[in-house]
Design a protein around this motif. Structure first.
Motif, short mmCIF file in Angstrom:
data_model
loop_
_atom_site.label_atom_id
_atom_site.label_comp_id
_atom_site.label_asym_id
_atom_site.label_seq_id
_atom_site.Cartn_x
_atom_site.Cartn_y
_atom_site.Cartn_z
N GLY A 127 48.64 40.23 46.57
CA GLY A 127 49.10 40.53 47.91
C GLY A 127 48.74 39.45 48.90
N GLU A 128 49.11 39.68 50.15
CA GLU A 128 48.84 38.72 51.23
C GLU A 128 48.34 39.47 52.46
OE1 GLU A 128 52.21 35.26 50.65
OE2 GLU A 128 52.81 37.12 51.67
N ILE A 129 47.48 38.80 53.22
CA ILE A 129 47.06 39.29 54.53
C ILE A 129 47.34 38.15 55.50
CG2 ILE A 129 45.17 40.16 55.95
CD1 ILE A 129 43.81 41.10 53.36
N LEU A 130 48.44 38.24 56.21
CA LEU A 130 48.90 37.15 57.05
C LEU A 130 48.52 37.38 58.51
CD1 LEU A 130 52.48 36.75 55.53
CD2 LEU A 130 50.46 35.37 55.02
N TYR A 131 47.67 36.51 59.02
CA TYR A 131 47.28 36.54 60.43
C TYR A 131 47.71 35.22 61.06
CZ TYR A 131 44.37 35.91 64.57
OH TYR A 131 43.93 35.64 65.85
N GLU A 132 48.59 35.30 62.02
CA GLU A 132 49.15 34.10 62.66
C GLU A 132 49.63 33.09 61.62
OE1 GLU A 132 46.22 32.70 65.46
OE2 GLU A 132 46.98 34.03 67.01
N GLY A 133 50.27 33.60 60.59
CA GLY A 133 50.86 32.74 59.57
C GLY A 133 49.93 32.30 58.47
N GLN A 134 48.62 32.58 58.60
CA GLN A 134 47.65 32.19 57.57
C GLN A 134 47.37 33.37 56.64
OE1 GLN A 134 44.21 29.55 59.19
NE2 GLN A 134 44.65 31.02 60.82
N ASP A 135 47.31 33.11 55.34
CA ASP A 135 46.92 34.13 54.38
C ASP A 135 45.39 34.15 54.30
OD1 ASP A 135 46.50 35.90 52.33
OD2 ASP A 135 47.79 34.88 50.89
N LEU A 136 44.79 35.20 54.86
CA LEU A 136 43.33 35.27 54.93
C LEU A 136 42.68 35.30 53.56
CD1 LEU A 136 42.82 37.78 57.90
CD2 LEU A 136 43.11 35.29 57.96
N LEU A 137 43.40 35.77 52.55
CA LEU A 137 42.83 35.84 51.20
C LEU A 137 42.68 34.45 50.58
CD1 LEU A 137 44.71 38.92 49.71
CD2 LEU A 137 42.40 38.82 50.66
N LYS A 138 43.35 33.45 51.16
CA LYS A 138 43.29 32.10 50.61
C LYS A 138 42.35 31.18 51.38
CE LYS A 138 47.92 32.24 48.58
NZ LYS A 138 49.29 31.67 48.59
N LEU A 139 41.76 31.69 52.48
CA LEU A 139 40.87 30.86 53.29
C LEU A 139 39.48 30.78 52.67
CD1 LEU A 139 41.72 31.92 56.96
CD2 LEU A 139 42.77 30.15 55.55
N SER A 140 38.80 29.68 52.90
CA SER A 140 37.41 29.54 52.47
C SER A 140 36.53 30.41 53.35
CB SER A 140 36.97 28.08 52.58
OG SER A 140 36.93 27.68 53.94
N GLU A 141 35.29 30.64 52.92
CA GLU A 141 34.36 31.44 53.73
C GLU A 141 34.11 30.76 55.07
OE1 GLU A 141 31.91 34.37 55.09
OE2 GLU A 141 33.35 34.38 53.44
N GLU A 142 34.02 29.44 55.08
CA GLU A 142 33.81 28.70 56.32
C GLU A 142 34.98 28.91 57.28
OE1 GLU A 142 32.94 24.10 57.84
OE2 GLU A 142 33.18 24.54 55.71
N GLU A 143 36.20 28.92 56.75
CA GLU A 143 37.38 29.16 57.59
C GLU A 143 37.41 30.59 58.09
OE1 GLU A 143 40.69 26.08 55.77
OE2 GLU A 143 40.13 27.83 54.58
N MET A 144 36.97 31.54 57.24
CA MET A 144 36.96 32.95 57.64
C MET A 144 35.95 33.20 58.76
SD MET A 144 39.15 35.11 56.57
CE MET A 144 38.28 36.51 57.25
N GLU A 145 34.86 32.45 58.75
CA GLU A 145 33.84 32.63 59.79
C GLU A 145 34.37 32.32 61.19
OE1 GLU A 145 30.48 30.32 58.62
OE2 GLU A 145 29.84 31.75 57.07
N LYS A 146 35.42 31.50 61.25
CA LYS A 146 36.03 31.18 62.54
C LYS A 146 36.97 32.29 63.02
CE LYS A 146 35.87 26.21 61.56
NZ LYS A 146 36.67 24.97 61.30
N ILE A 147 37.33 33.17 62.10
CA ILE A 147 38.23 34.28 62.44
C ILE A 147 37.46 35.59 62.57
CG2 ILE A 147 40.12 35.70 61.52
CD1 ILE A 147 41.28 33.13 60.31
N ARG A 148 36.54 35.83 61.66
CA ARG A 148 35.78 37.07 61.62
C ARG A 148 34.91 37.20 62.88
NH1 ARG A 148 32.64 36.07 57.30
NH2 ARG A 148 34.30 36.61 55.82
N GLY A 149 35.14 38.25 63.65
CA GLY A 149 34.37 38.45 64.89
C GLY A 149 35.04 37.79 66.08
N ARG A 150 35.51 36.58 65.91
CA ARG A 150 36.13 35.85 67.02
C ARG A 150 37.57 36.30 67.24
NH1 ARG A 150 36.08 29.36 67.07
NH2 ARG A 150 33.86 29.79 67.34
N LYS A 151 38.34 36.42 66.15
CA LYS A 151 39.75 36.81 66.25
C LYS A 151 39.99 38.25 65.79
CE LYS A 151 41.23 32.74 67.61
NZ LYS A 151 41.85 32.55 68.94
N ILE A 152 39.25 38.67 64.77
CA ILE A 152 39.38 40.03 64.23
C ILE A 152 37.99 40.64 64.18
CG2 ILE A 152 40.19 41.47 62.33
CD1 ILE A 152 42.01 39.15 61.47
#
Length: 350
Positions: A68-93
């Protein structure tokens, strides 16, 4: 029309356990628009919280993302690195949970906890961050924030702690706020205040909100869209008006009828017969079939697809009762009576 900010497509999540693999989420699909509130409703174990924690990638180490896919602003969150997720987690979601004491640090005053979140994401001086934290506490209705920011979590009531958690979640002005049963441990009056607060903040900040609950009545007056989940799947989805006024899935009927009201006597409270399936052994057909008085042979063999309800572009239900060749059925009189009581008690709020 508001743009779609989040799109989940055919999400599958399982867990490795000592007993085997538990299929917690089995093909969940939905979308969320900017400024919209989506309520995920269902019994405990239906996959609501797992689906939402998957969005923020905060599930435990034994998690298996099966597709499956989790698309936020065109990005698939399941494919992001942990470092990339840290920029979204809390700040954006951001997420808030039902028990703030498990999320708040008992050794740090609440103002500094909120300020620390701001500083981590915004690289702001401490004095300025504390000032912003006080403004956030004021925004969520905490009394005398100029003084109470120095207090520790245990010095606040349950309702005030939940307001602190909301302020903490809003520290970085997220696009999406996920609220996981945020009112379960609170009394009815405080529940209503927290629901109204989240709805008010959503409008002021133009946030999108995903509300997780087992209680249809809780979200009757705040949800724009409702998704009913059972055994890891969404079985019905539509606007709040469509789900409450024209439910189509037998499970949705059962949830609505099991809601207590001022007119309901304790001895006559309805409950859905049976129990949810053991997801160590996912059912072959419709998972709700063994509890469904209207189940047909096909329900035990094939998972029903989503059928469009009438001419609505937003209302869909996964039940074979909506297939063109299915017999026409109506709920029994007792369910209809209870449903009318529910509408009278709750739906004036919509």
């Amino acid at each position: 029309m508001n743009e779609t900010i989040l799109r989940v497509k055919d999400l599958h999540v399982s867990f490795h356990t000592l007993d085997g693999t538990v299929e917690a989420v089995r093909g969940v699909t939905f979308s969320l628009k900017k400024g919209e509130t989506l309520a995920l409703v269902g019994e405990s174990g239906s996959g609501k919280s797992v689906s939402m924690k998957a969005i923020n990638r905060v599930l435990p180490g034994n998690t298996i993302y099966g597709g499956g896919e989790i698309l936020y602003e065109g990005q698939d969150l399941l494919k992001l690195s942990e470092e990339e997720m840290e920029k979204i987690r809390g700040r954006k979601i951001a997420m808030i949970f039902q028990d703030p004491m498990t999320s708040l640090n008992p050794t740090m005053n609440v103002g500094r906890q909120i300020a620390e979140s701001i500083r981590v994401h915004e690289d702001m001086p401490e004095k300025e961050a504390i000032a912003q934290a006080i403004e956030l506490m004021k925004l969520v209705g905490i009394r005398n924030p100029e003084e109470s920011w120095k207090n520790y979590p245990h010095q606040f009531s349950g309702g005030m702690r939940q307001r602190v958690m909301i302020a903490l979640s809003l520290a970085c002005k997220p696009d999406i706020l996920i609220a996981d049963e945020p009112t379960t441990a609170l009394d009815v009056t405080i529940q209503s205040q927290i629901l109204d607060l989240i709805d008010d903040l959503k409008k002021k900040l133009n946030m999108s909100v995903i509300f997780i609950t087992h209680d249809l009545g809780v979200v009757a007056h705040v949800a724009d869209k409702v998704a009913v989940m059972y055994a890891g799947r969404i079985v019905e989805i539509g606007t709040a008006e469509e789900i409450f006024y024209n439910p189509q899935h037998p499970y949705t009927w059962g949830l609505i009828c099991s809601m207590p009201s001022l007119d309901t006597k304790d001895e006559s409270l309805y409950s859905i017969p049976g129990a949810p399936p053991n997801m160590l052994h996912a059912p072959k057909g419709d998972a709700f079939a063994p509890r469904n008085a209207y189940a047909m042979p096909i329900d035990f063999e094939q998972q029903p697809p989503f059928f469009k309800v009438g001419n609505s572009p937003t209302h869909f239900a996964a039940t074979w009762l909506l297939a063109p060749q299915a017999p026409h059925v109506t709920p029994p009189a007792e369910i209809c009576r209870r449903y009318e009581v529910f509408k009278h008690s709750y739906l004036l709020q919509i």
